[in-house]
Design an enzyme around this catalytic site. Sequence first.
Site, PDB file in Angstrom:
ATOM      1  N   ASN A 166      -8.388 -18.739 -20.246  1.00  0.00           N
ATOM      2  CA  ASN A 166      -7.890 -18.595 -21.404  1.00  0.00           C
ATOM      3  C   ASN A 166      -6.759 -19.673 -21.580  1.00  0.00           C
ATOM      4  OD1 ASN A 166      -6.709 -17.268 -24.007  1.00  0.00           O
ATOM      5  ND2 ASN A 166      -5.143 -17.135 -22.846  1.00  0.00           N
ATOM      6  N   LYS A 173     -12.829 -28.524 -25.221  1.00  0.00           N
ATOM      7  CA  LYS A 173     -13.537 -27.176 -25.645  1.00  0.00           C
ATOM      8  C   LYS A 173     -15.287 -27.404 -25.533  1.00  0.00           C
ATOM      9  CE  LYS A 173      -9.973 -24.866 -25.996  1.00  0.00           C
ATOM     10  NZ  LYS A 173      -9.575 -23.937 -24.998  1.00  0.00           N
ATOM     11  N   GLY A 233      -3.078 -17.755 -18.744  1.00  0.00           N
ATOM     12  CA  GLY A 233      -2.210 -17.738 -19.893  1.00  0.00           C
ATOM     13  C   GLY A 233      -2.169 -16.601 -20.647  1.00  0.00           C
ATOM     14  N   ALA A 234      -1.793 -15.372 -19.667  1.00  0.00           N
ATOM     15  CA  ALA A 234      -1.685 -14.244 -20.689  1.00  0.00           C
ATOM     16  C   ALA A 234      -0.131 -13.846 -21.010  1.00  0.00           C
ATOM     17  CB  ALA A 234      -2.232 -12.986 -19.513  1.00  0.00           C
ATOM     18  N   SER A 235       0.551 -14.840 -20.871  1.00  0.00           N
ATOM     19  CA  SER A 235       2.194 -14.492 -21.119  1.00  0.00           C
ATOM     20  C   SER A 235       2.115 -14.582 -22.745  1.00  0.00           C
ATOM     21  CB  SER A 235       3.022 -15.479 -20.711  1.00  0.00           C
ATOM     22  OG  SER A 235       2.459 -16.826 -21.107  1.00  0.00           O
ATOM     23  N   ARG A 236       1.261 -15.207 -23.839  1.00  0.00           N
ATOM     24  CA  ARG A 236       1.603 -14.956 -24.746  1.00  0.00           C
ATOM     25  C   ARG A 236       0.063 -15.219 -25.574  1.00  0.00           C
ATOM     26  NH1 ARG A 236       3.332 -19.940 -26.529  1.00  0.00           N
ATOM     27  NH2 ARG A 236       2.891 -21.023 -24.839  1.00  0.00           N
ATOM     28  N   SER A 285     -13.472 -22.921 -28.256  1.00  0.00           N
ATOM     29  CA  SER A 285     -12.868 -23.045 -29.856  1.00  0.00           C
ATOM     30  C   SER A 285     -14.026 -23.531 -30.623  1.00  0.00           C
ATOM     31  CB  SER A 285     -11.577 -24.107 -29.654  1.00  0.00           C
ATOM     32  OG  SER A 285     -11.146 -24.354 -30.952  1.00  0.00           O
ATOM     33  N   TYR A 341      -8.544 -32.209 -27.516  1.00  0.00           N
ATOM     34  CA  TYR A 341      -8.914 -30.913 -27.942  1.00  0.00           C
ATOM     35  C   TYR A 341     -10.070 -30.532 -27.905  1.00  0.00           C
ATOM     36  CZ  TYR A 341      -7.878 -26.028 -28.945  1.00  0.00           C
ATOM     37  OH  TYR A 341      -8.157 -24.489 -28.945  1.00  0.00           O
TER      38      TYR A 341
END
Length: 251
Positions: free
Chosen positions: A93, A162, A15-18, A145, A158
């Site tokens: 991530n 986490k 998930g390293a695009s954003r 988180s 969520y």
Amino acid sequence: MSESMLENRVAVVTGASRGIGRAIAIELAQRGAAVVVNYHNSAQAADEVAAQIKTAGGQAAVFQADVSDLKQAQGLIKFAVDTFGKLDILVNNAGITRDTLIMMMSEEDWDAVLATNLKSTFNCSKAAVRHMMRKRYGRIINIASVAGQIGNPGQTNYSASKAGQIGFTKALAREVATRNITVNAIAPGFVDTEILDAMAPEILEAALKLVPLGRMGQPEEIAHAAAFLASDQAAYITGQVLGVDGGMAMM
Ligand code: NAP
């Protein structure tokens, strides 16, 4: 050479695009690591992250994979090893939210969040550990988180995912320690990324009142912590949860 440098290291950031993943990929590359920039849907954004790294003189490659799927996660790790010859650092991530109160939460909302946030961590770690064991070296960093530590209303799915990542971190840390592989988690508080767009502004404002430092974090502040845990300076740290949350959780 400074000990915090990551020269000759190879990293995968899911998930390293954003958002936070993007900041971590850029930070690891700045410190000398060759980085695989994983994305799911945002191809153009991922290409831009890799281009930014290369323009700055770093090494990067882009790989599309839905990391909630074991085969695709295995493909991602294989790509890193095939492209850069090994894998030293894995940052789990990738994550999503599907917030709603439990009375309204669908089974699909539950399953999607658990699969994307928690199963992905299993998928990528399982594939990565095989390579790391052979090399007797590894750094796994799970982006959890504060929600997994203190819970958030409207986030049962969520928060469970986490908290699951945190338990996974501790169990895996014990399993692989003798092979010189460390496994740690970072528990960010509120960080200024698109994931917060789904939150009503008044809820976010009320939540920020619970942050002793009185502001949101920036993705780069999470990236600094990730780079430290990936470095040789953190060699004696494993099974830990590092809060980067403006003091919100103080565990
Ligand atoms: P974001 O800006 O929404 O970015 C999420 C990233 O995850 C995107 O790059 C997205 O890729 C990727 N992703 C989602 N599903 C994926 C999948 N199935 N396979 C591969 N990649 C996938 O979120 P963020 O705030 O940076 O969050 C990053 C991590 O930090 C998450 O685990 C989140 O839970 C955690 N975190 C965030 C905060 C916060 O306040 N921002 C606080 C605590 C923890 P595409 O766009 O390419 O689909």
